[in-house]
Design a protein around this motif. Sequence first.
Motif, PDB file in Angstrom:
ATOM      1  N   GLY A 251      -0.907 -12.382 -58.992  1.00 45.78           N
ATOM      2  CA  GLY A 251      -0.951 -13.195 -57.791  1.00 45.78           C
ATOM      3  C   GLY A 251       0.180 -12.886 -56.827  1.00 45.78           C
ATOM      4  N   PRO A 252       0.017 -13.223 -55.542  1.00 47.45           N
ATOM      5  CA  PRO A 252       1.087 -13.054 -54.555  1.00 47.45           C
ATOM      6  C   PRO A 252       2.160 -14.119 -54.748  1.00 47.45           C
ATOM      7  CG  PRO A 252      -0.765 -14.171 -53.553  1.00 47.45           C
ATOM      8  CD  PRO A 252      -1.197 -13.800 -54.949  1.00 47.45           C
ATOM      9  N   THR A 253       3.237 -14.020 -53.983  1.00 50.67           N
ATOM     10  CA  THR A 253       4.262 -15.060 -54.023  1.00 50.67           C
ATOM     11  C   THR A 253       3.735 -16.327 -53.357  1.00 50.67           C
ATOM     12  OG1 THR A 253       5.219 -14.401 -51.908  1.00 50.67           O
ATOM     13  CG2 THR A 253       6.064 -13.306 -53.885  1.00 50.67           C
ATOM     14  N   VAL A 254       4.369 -17.448 -53.666  1.00 51.43           N
ATOM     15  CA  VAL A 254       3.964 -18.714 -53.058  1.00 51.43           C
ATOM     16  C   VAL A 254       4.103 -18.638 -51.541  1.00 51.43           C
ATOM     17  CG1 VAL A 254       4.511 -21.168 -52.869  1.00 51.43           C
ATOM     18  CG2 VAL A 254       4.547 -20.050 -55.106  1.00 51.43           C
ATOM     19  N   GLU A 255       5.226 -18.070 -51.065  1.00 55.21           N
ATOM     20  CA  GLU A 255       5.460 -17.987 -49.624  1.00 55.21           C
ATOM     21  C   GLU A 255       4.349 -17.197 -48.925  1.00 55.21           C
ATOM     22  OE1 GLU A 255       9.122 -18.894 -51.733  1.00 55.21           O
ATOM     23  OE2 GLU A 255       7.653 -17.280 -51.965  1.00 55.21           O
ATOM     24  N   LEU A 256       3.972 -16.059 -49.519  1.00 60.71           N
ATOM     25  CA  LEU A 256       2.917 -15.242 -48.916  1.00 60.71           C
ATOM     26  C   LEU A 256       1.586 -15.982 -48.935  1.00 60.71           C
ATOM     27  CD1 LEU A 256       1.816 -12.627 -47.739  1.00 60.71           C
ATOM     28  CD2 LEU A 256       1.590 -11.740 -50.079  1.00 60.71           C
ATOM     29  N   ALA A 257       1.296 -16.649 -50.045  1.00 60.50           N
ATOM     30  CA  ALA A 257       0.022 -17.381 -50.152  1.00 60.50           C
ATOM     31  C   ALA A 257      -0.078 -18.466 -49.088  1.00 60.50           C
ATOM     32  CB  ALA A 257      -0.107 -17.986 -51.553  1.00 60.50           C
ATOM     33  N   LEU A 258       1.015 -19.196 -48.873  1.00 66.06           N
ATOM     34  CA  LEU A 258       0.991 -20.283 -47.897  1.00 66.06           C
ATOM     35  C   LEU A 258       0.858 -19.756 -46.476  1.00 66.06           C
ATOM     36  CD1 LEU A 258       3.694 -22.719 -49.329  1.00 66.06           C
ATOM     37  CD2 LEU A 258       1.213 -22.858 -49.543  1.00 66.06           C
ATOM     38  N   VAL A 259       1.529 -18.657 -46.179  1.00 61.78           N
ATOM     39  CA  VAL A 259       1.422 -18.081 -44.839  1.00 61.78           C
ATOM     40  C   VAL A 259       0.007 -17.556 -44.596  1.00 61.78           C
ATOM     41  CG1 VAL A 259       2.188 -16.198 -43.354  1.00 61.78           C
ATOM     42  CG2 VAL A 259       3.873 -17.545 -44.603  1.00 61.78           C
ATOM     43  N   VAL A 260      -0.572 -16.873 -45.584  1.00 59.12           N
ATOM     44  CA  VAL A 260      -1.942 -16.370 -45.447  1.00 59.12           C
ATOM     45  C   VAL A 260      -2.908 -17.526 -45.245  1.00 59.12           C
ATOM     46  CG1 VAL A 260      -3.839 -15.237 -46.677  1.00 59.12           C
ATOM     47  CG2 VAL A 260      -1.553 -14.237 -46.711  1.00 59.12           C
ATOM     48  N   PHE A 261      -2.733 -18.592 -46.025  1.00 56.96           N
ATOM     49  CA  PHE A 261      -3.611 -19.753 -45.881  1.00 56.96           C
ATOM     50  C   PHE A 261      -3.480 -20.362 -44.487  1.00 56.96           C
ATOM     51  CE2 PHE A 261      -4.436 -24.278 -45.913  1.00 56.96           C
ATOM     52  CZ  PHE A 261      -5.675 -24.353 -46.529  1.00 56.96           C
ATOM     53  N   GLY A 262      -2.257 -20.530 -44.017  1.00 58.77           N
ATOM     54  CA  GLY A 262      -2.051 -21.137 -42.706  1.00 58.77           C
ATOM     55  C   GLY A 262      -2.648 -20.318 -41.586  1.00 58.77           C
ATOM     56  N   MET A 263      -2.447 -18.995 -41.625  1.00 65.13           N
ATOM     57  CA  MET A 263      -3.008 -18.139 -40.591  1.00 65.13           C
ATOM     58  C   MET A 263      -4.539 -18.139 -40.642  1.00 65.13           C
ATOM     59  SD  MET A 263      -0.508 -16.962 -38.761  1.00 65.13           S
ATOM     60  CE  MET A 263       0.068 -18.655 -38.928  1.00 65.13           C
ATOM     61  N   ALA A 264      -5.086 -18.148 -41.860  1.00 64.42           N
ATOM     62  CA  ALA A 264      -6.539 -18.207 -41.996  1.00 64.42           C
ATOM     63  C   ALA A 264      -7.084 -19.528 -41.461  1.00 64.42           C
ATOM     64  CB  ALA A 264      -6.931 -18.022 -43.466  1.00 64.42           C
ATOM     65  N   SER A 265      -6.333 -20.598 -41.635  1.00 67.09           N
ATOM     66  CA  SER A 265      -6.758 -21.897 -41.110  1.00 67.09           C
ATOM     67  C   SER A 265      -6.855 -21.876 -39.595  1.00 67.09           C
ATOM     68  CB  SER A 265      -5.782 -22.989 -41.557  1.00 67.09           C
ATOM     69  OG  SER A 265      -5.791 -23.140 -42.954  1.00 67.09           O
ATOM     70  N   VAL A 266      -5.933 -21.184 -38.953  1.00 64.70           N
ATOM     71  CA  VAL A 266      -5.980 -21.056 -37.497  1.00 64.70           C
ATOM     72  C   VAL A 266      -7.239 -20.299 -37.075  1.00 64.70           C
ATOM     73  CG1 VAL A 266      -4.811 -20.108 -35.472  1.00 64.70           C
ATOM     74  CG2 VAL A 266      -3.473 -21.168 -37.305  1.00 64.70           C
ATOM     75  N   ILE A 267      -7.597 -19.252 -37.836  1.00 64.46           N
ATOM     76  CA  ILE A 267      -8.845 -18.537 -37.557  1.00 64.46           C
ATOM     77  C   ILE A 267     -10.029 -19.480 -37.719  1.00 64.46           C
ATOM     78  CG2 ILE A 267     -10.360 -16.672 -38.344  1.00 64.46           C
ATOM     79  CD1 ILE A 267      -7.844 -15.156 -39.216  1.00 64.46           C
ATOM     80  N   GLY A 268      -9.975 -20.319 -38.765  1.00 63.43           N
ATOM     81  CA  GLY A 268     -11.043 -21.289 -38.975  1.00 63.43           C
ATOM     82  C   GLY A 268     -11.191 -22.252 -37.815  1.00 63.43           C
ATOM     83  N   ILE A 269     -10.079 -22.664 -37.255  1.00 65.17           N
ATOM     84  CA  ILE A 269     -10.110 -23.534 -36.077  1.00 65.17           C
ATOM     85  C   ILE A 269     -10.790 -22.821 -34.904  1.00 65.17           C
ATOM     86  CG2 ILE A 269      -8.648 -24.522 -34.283  1.00 65.17           C
ATOM     87  CD1 ILE A 269      -8.748 -26.340 -36.580  1.00 65.17           C
ATOM     88  N   ALA A 270     -10.444 -21.537 -34.707  1.00 62.43           N
ATOM     89  CA  ALA A 270     -11.037 -20.779 -33.600  1.00 62.43           C
ATOM     90  C   ALA A 270     -12.544 -20.620 -33.785  1.00 62.43           C
ATOM     91  CB  ALA A 270     -10.365 -19.405 -33.497  1.00 62.43           C
ATOM     92  N   VAL A 271     -12.973 -20.311 -34.999  1.00 58.31           N
ATOM     93  CA  VAL A 271     -14.405 -20.167 -35.279  1.00 58.31           C
ATOM     94  C   VAL A 271     -15.117 -21.497 -35.051  1.00 58.31           C
ATOM     95  CG1 VAL A 271     -16.105 -19.717 -37.088  1.00 58.31           C
ATOM     96  CG2 VAL A 271     -14.070 -18.264 -36.892  1.00 58.31           C
ATOM     97  N   THR A 272     -14.512 -22.566 -35.539  1.00 61.18           N
ATOM     98  CA  THR A 272     -15.103 -23.896 -35.360  1.00 61.18           C
ATOM     99  C   THR A 272     -15.242 -24.235 -33.881  1.00 61.18           C
ATOM    100  OG1 THR A 272     -14.222 -24.685 -37.471  1.00 61.18           O
ATOM    101  CG2 THR A 272     -14.782 -26.355 -35.830  1.00 61.18           C
ATOM    102  N   GLY A 273     -14.189 -23.992 -33.123  1.00 61.76           N
ATOM    103  CA  GLY A 273     -14.233 -24.294 -31.699  1.00 61.76           C
ATOM    104  C   GLY A 273     -15.302 -23.525 -30.960  1.00 61.76           C
ATOM    105  N   ALA A 274     -15.597 -22.318 -31.432  1.00 61.20           N
ATOM    106  CA  ALA A 274     -16.574 -21.475 -30.740  1.00 61.20           C
ATOM    107  C   ALA A 274     -18.012 -21.943 -30.946  1.00 61.20           C
ATOM    108  CB  ALA A 274     -16.431 -20.023 -31.197  1.00 61.20           C
ATOM    109  N   ILE A 275     -18.301 -22.569 -32.091  1.00 63.16           N
ATOM    110  CA  ILE A 275     -19.706 -22.870 -32.391  1.00 63.16           C
ATOM    111  C   ILE A 275     -19.987 -24.333 -32.691  1.00 63.16           C
ATOM    112  CG2 ILE A 275     -20.093 -20.543 -33.259  1.00 63.16           C
ATOM    113  CD1 ILE A 275     -19.903 -21.558 -36.065  1.00 63.16           C
ATOM    114  N   ILE A 276     -18.980 -25.176 -32.747  1.00 57.19           N
ATOM    115  CA  ILE A 276     -19.213 -26.549 -33.176  1.00 57.19           C
ATOM    116  C   ILE A 276     -20.127 -27.323 -32.233  1.00 57.19           C
ATOM    117  CG2 ILE A 276     -17.144 -27.439 -32.029  1.00 57.19           C
ATOM    118  CD1 ILE A 276     -16.816 -29.380 -34.385  1.00 57.19           C
TER     119      ILE A 276
END
Length: 398
Positions: A251-276
């Motif tokens: 597994g990756p480090t905790v710090e890397l996992a949290l940063v990846v999750f946070g950045m992916a969440s921002v992408i999720g927000i953008a996708v949601t905003g585009a089609i919601i």
Amino acid sequence: MNVTIAPDQTATPVRAERLPWAALSVMALLGFVLISTETMPAGLLPQMAASMDTSEGTVGQFVSAYALGTVVATIPAITLTRGMRRKRLLLIGIAGFLVVNTVTALATDVALSLAARFVAGAFSGMLWGMLAGYALRITAPGHRGRALAIVSAGAPIGIALGTPIGSWVGTNLDWRWSFGGLSILTLILIALAVAFIPGASGQAATSRLPLRRVFGIPGIAAILAVVFVWMLAHSTTYIYIAPYLRTASAGPTVELALVVFGMASVIGIAVTGAIIDRHRRLLLFTSIALFAAAGVVLFLGHQSIVAVLVAITLWGITFGGAPAQMQAAMSDLSGENADVANAFLPVSFNLAIFAAGVLGAALVDNFDGLMLPMVMSGLAILLLGIAYRGRHSAFPAR
């Protein structure tokens, strides 16, 4: 006692041709500050415990006290203030939050700090409860889903950047500067709110439903059940991501996992905003199904760092848009009573966080970290069933 407030004569008319980007961005910044403040102690447990001569377990209650304040105060605060002009209430809430957060930064007594965190949580709950309704009041109907997505973006960015930066500041300088920095940012936020967020009237007395009738609107209970189960499935693994990563052999480090999750969440927000605004029900069921798939990959692919990072990315994308989806569904059902209805959301959200802490601890203590994604996927399947059953009342096709 209901007090009728005259409509805000300074309210800016809604313009159909464009989104009020400046105002919505300031609201997103407020979400960033609120979520960063809520989770900040989790990254500063050793420093705060040593400074205040107490245990890390006691400092951990700083998060619990904040959540408890949100649960206790949100619904009464929103119910009693729904006739107030929105901008006035927003500024009062931010100012109150600034005061108690500054107390946390300066206090040396644990009891005083816990009390300040409780009150901070109460102000936070009020602000979260009113943000969705306020955003809808200043946005044209055709853009309201996107508006909620923009406002919701502050939370994942706070998780991805706010808490890690605060932890770094606390480690290299002093933990009090972490909270002090948030207080400075809150001062800037007040100035931006005054400058860019337009006024809006509160809810007219003639349209105010009693609290029990708002809760009884068909579909409201189903939305809250979805929020609780989705947040429980997410938080049980997210809070205890470190034990899972220790079990995952590559597994990756905790710090890397949290940063990846946070950045992916921002992408999720953008996708949601585009089609919601066009495909809301499809978006919901797709998000839940892929969220469940992420849990399966976390379990089956735990020996591959690539698989783990892909699963965390998918997890973040599918969960990132969840708040906007739930706020949009709740606002559609409740109409003029959106402020009160949306006040139920942070209560359900924080109850799920509390339950996830207990459930995750039991799983980690009695099994190992691999049980976490299994439970995440199992709860996601239950979530899919709840959403499907409530599809007509809570999530109608648009």
